[in-house]
Write an enzyme that holds these catalytic residues in place. Structure first.
Site, PDB file in Angstrom:
ATOM      1  CD  GLU A 124      -8.591  11.281  11.187  1.00 41.36           C
ATOM      2  OE1 GLU A 124      -9.728  11.481  11.627  1.00 41.36           O
ATOM      3  OE2 GLU A 124      -8.345  11.197   9.949  1.00 41.36           O
TER       4      GLU A 124
ATOM      5  CD  GLU B 237      -1.444  21.625  -4.649  1.00 48.07           C
ATOM      6  OE1 GLU B 237      -0.317  21.911  -5.068  1.00 48.07           O
ATOM      7  OE2 GLU B 237      -2.488  21.848  -5.299  1.00 48.07           O
TER       8      GLU B 237
ATOM      9  NE  ARG C  62     -12.461  15.566   5.321  1.00 49.51           N
ATOM     10  CZ  ARG C  62     -11.497  15.884   6.170  1.00 49.51           C
ATOM     11  NH1 ARG C  62     -10.867  17.039   6.047  1.00 49.51           N
ATOM     12  NH2 ARG C  62     -11.151  15.071   7.150  1.00 49.51           N
TER      13      ARG C  62
ATOM     14  CG  LEU D 209      -7.145  24.818  15.701  1.00 52.70           C
ATOM     15  CD1 LEU D 209      -6.528  23.823  16.681  1.00 52.70           C
ATOM     16  CD2 LEU D 209      -7.215  26.203  16.332  1.00 52.70           C
TER      17      LEU D 209
END
Length: 420
Positions: free
Chosen positions: A59, A309, A267, A335
């Protein structure tokens, strides 16, 4: 009355919440710091301006173009960004340094949220995506602070979850001043939960407005140049249960392409060391990005164990797999690699990004694989076929360009609230 019961239950659960925080601090030491901010004390707060809440890393990255434009358009208004996680906090500091104030959002108890708002005195509150808390929204309404839900998304699974506690959340959704929602399907879900249709605008996703900085692309080109001409694929934002499948796929891939390099980016940073052990257990040579080394010919894996990064590492690859999708986590942002012109692969679990992934899949930019074996075959095909990679990459970039404009619509809506 319902929110009172919620607050009482939350208060009774505080000992368990603090035990969980201690456990997380044991796993990731950054959670041991700045506890006072979780009780609305301390932190770098810049009052009488714009408040943005971005729960964690994803976010924060999504909010960055909006925040930069707000800084440019309203230089007289200070901005404070709240988040919930140390990784999100590190990302905010990396993105903005001292340009913005920053503090953790306190626990969702009315007196804590009231204390935060008294210190912030914001002209507008902007919450990214769907990080909503009943007492936070209620205290904003009580204080006369307009709340904007920006880049709002609501999967069918999340909507069903909210419906199960509709007695609690309907007043929260009804109190939102404006929802800039990503798609028409999600707008219908928000309306079913109590958001007034007149308070919603379908803007699309601001993630389509992502433009990689030129200096980042130059950094990626320099890094990639040191690896020679070997084929490179990236598995990004991976979760527990995926890394083993990805490493098996890479082991099999190496039989066909012995010099292939996998960039593996977990993650969550608390998993960096355990994933490094998985790579070693698989018998694969590796270099860790945090150590700054260049992959040798004998290194089959570059472990992306740094923060902030990911986009740069995407730009080093020929093919991208987006994680959280081989296991039922719902996928992550498709995206970023698409905007870089990469062919994108995903597992079957895409419920966090159904509309975007369907759009990309329909254009031929994204391919869905059922499991690790199918992933291996798809990566091999793409690495062996430059024309196929180019076609998929160009199709993805065309989709991104055709859907840009959400950021400007969002900024216009925020501007209207700032004028009131």
């Amino acid at each position: 009355m319902t929110r009172t019961l919620y607050s009482l239950f939350f208060t009774l659960c505080m000992p368990l919440i603090l035990v969980r925080l201690l456990y997380r601090a044991w796993r990731a030491p950054a959670y041991a710091k700045r506890w006072s901010e979780r009780f609305a004390l301390g932190g770098d707060i810049r009052s009488e301006g714009i408040w943005v809440h971005a729960v964690s890393v994803g976010e924060s990255i999504a909010a960055a173009p909006m925040v930069r434009e707000l800084l440019r358009r309203y230089p007289q208004l200070p901005i404070t960004i709240t988040c919930m996680t140390p990784t999100g906090s590190a990302q905010i500091r990396k993105l903005f340094g001292g340009q913005v104030g920053h503090v953790y959002l306190p626990y969702d108890l009315p007196w804590l949220q009231r204390r935060l708002l008294r210190r912030l005195q914001p002209r507008v509150g902007i919450i990214m995506e769907t990080e909503l808390w009943p007492n936070l929204v209620a205290e904003c309404e009580r204080a006369g602070v307009p709340v904007v839900l920006a880049n709002a998304r609501l999967s069918e699974r999340s909507a069903n979850g909210y419906q199960r506690v509709s007695w609690l959340v309907r007043p929260m959704f009804a109190a939102l001043d404006w929802v800039a929602v990503q798609s028409q399907a999600e707008a219908l879900r928000f309306a079913a939960l109590g958001v007034d249709k007149s308070a919603m605008t379908v803007t699309g996703s601001i993630k389509f407005d992502f433009r990689p900085p030129s200096e980042l692309l130059a950094q990626a080109a320099n890094l990639r140049a040191g690896w020679g001409s070997r084929p490179v694929w990236i598995a990004a934002s991976t979760h527990a249960g995926e890394d083993e499948q990805i490493l098996r796929a890479h082991q099999n891939l190496l039989r066909q392409l012995p010099d292939a390099l996998l960039i593996l980016v977990p993650r969550h940073p608390e998993r960096f060391d355990s994933v490094a052990r998985l790579v070693s257990d698989a018998g694969l040579g590796q270099v860790r990005r945090s150590q700054g080394g260049t992959p040798a010919a004998t290194d089959a894996v570059l472990l992306g164990d740094t923060m902030g990064e990911l986009v740069m590492l995407y730009a080093c690859a020929d093919v991208a797999f987006v994680g959280g999708s081989l296991v039922p986590n719902g996928g992550h942002n498709y995206l970023e690699p698409t905007a870089l012109g990469l062919p994108v692969l995903s597992g079957p679990h895409r419920f966090n990004f159904v509309e975007i992934s369907d759009l990309l899949q329909g254009a031929g930019a994204l391919q869905v694989v059922a499991d690790g074996r199918a992933l291996e075959q798809a990566v091999l095909q793409l690495l062996n076929d430059a024309r196929l990679r180019e076609q998929a990459g160009n199709a993805g970039k065309a989709v991104v360009e055709a859907n840009q404009g959400a950021l400007e619509l969002l900024l216009q809506g925020i501007g209207q609230r700032l004028q009131h």
